[in-house]
Design an enzyme around this catalytic site. Structure first.
Site, mmCIF file in Angstrom:
data_model
loop_
_atom_site.group_PDB
_atom_site.id
_atom_site.type_symbol
_atom_site.label_atom_id
_atom_site.label_comp_id
_atom_site.label_asym_id
_atom_site.label_seq_id
_atom_site.Cartn_x
_atom_site.Cartn_y
_atom_site.Cartn_z
ATOM 1 N N ASP A 1 -2.776 15.769 4.180
ATOM 2 C CA ASP A 1 -1.386 14.986 3.798
ATOM 3 C C ASP A 1 -1.749 14.129 2.496
ATOM 4 O O ASP A 1 -0.723 14.145 1.871
ATOM 5 C CB ASP A 1 -0.760 14.208 5.013
ATOM 6 N N ASP B 1 -3.839 14.373 13.132
ATOM 7 C CA ASP B 1 -3.799 13.160 12.361
ATOM 8 C C ASP B 1 -4.620 11.973 12.896
ATOM 9 O O ASP B 1 -4.927 11.788 14.049
ATOM 10 C CB ASP B 1 -2.255 12.694 12.283
#
Length: 229
Positions: A195, A161
């Site tokens: 995401d 991420d």
């Protein structure tokens, strides 16, 4: 011209099935390619936890997690990876069905494609990254290594991420119970492009295309159609 005629329906629903299929494939390929390129760059350029401020409200912050979107933890690592694989297989099968249905709007196909691509993008991390990357402690950055010489086994990779948006923060008054004196920050979760694709796709479905959720029949009409004329 009546709205239910084939010509009018064609303007509204982009009727060529092969063209709709190509669009879905293009969306999926583009999201996966961009997601993986960004993850490879971050993982081999940032040490774990490094934060690069692009703007006061937008940072690149390298973290890794075992969980689902936005670092949510749910069950074991193998369960999560298996769930993602089953989900992507179902979504690909579902996409093959809906691209043939002339009553399915183009935007709905794009939304499902975004969710599919996002789920697949995180599968790559889980399945492959443990085999091909090192995972050193800061301040060292990861390196790409020959298959099997990475930090973990197949299906045990960590999801990368990097997007962090600290939009605003403030301190709670001291007199408030439990939270008094603490700092509230919005938005704290760190996420990746996969995401974001899942979130945007799901938001599109919920806000604009919820009535189209369902299985199209063999005649090209959605079994759950509620008035697509």
């Amino acid at each position: 011209m009546k709205s239910g005629t084939p010509m009018a329906r064609g303007f509204a629903f982009f009727p060529a099935p092969h063209g709709r299929g190509y669009l879905a494939a293009a969306v999926i390929f583009a999201v996966i390619a961009l997601d993986q390129l960004l993850k490879f760059w971050v993982k081999t350029s940032f040490y774990l936890g490094e934060d690069l401020e692009i703007l006061p409200f937008f940072h690149l912050r390298f973290i890794q997690n075992n969980g689902m979107a936005f670092g949510i933890e749910l069950g074991s690592k193998l369960f999560l990876t298996g769930f993602r694989i089953v989900l992507v297989a179902f979504l690909l099968w579902y996409l093959c069905r809906i691209v043939k249905s002339l009553r399915m709007p183009l935007g709905y196909i794009v939304a499902v494609s975004l969710v599919t691509a996002g789920a697949f993008g995180n599968i790559v991390d889980c399945v492959l990254y443990g085999e091909i990357f090192t995972n050193p402690y800061p301040p060292y950055v990861a390196e790409i290594v020959p298959l099997g010489q990475g930090y973990g086994d197949w299906f045990q990779g960590l999801v990368v991420d990097m997007f962090y948006f600290p939009l605003f923060s403030f301190g709670w008054p001291q007199w408030l119970p439990l939270i008094g004196g603490k700092t509230f920050s919005f938005f704290d979760p760190v996420f990746n492009l996969a995401d974001a694709a899942i979130t945007v796709g799901m938001a599109m479905v919920i806000l604009f295309y919820a009535k189209y959720i369902g299985m199209p029949d063999n005649d090209g009409k959605a079994t759950e159609d509620t008035g697509a004329e």
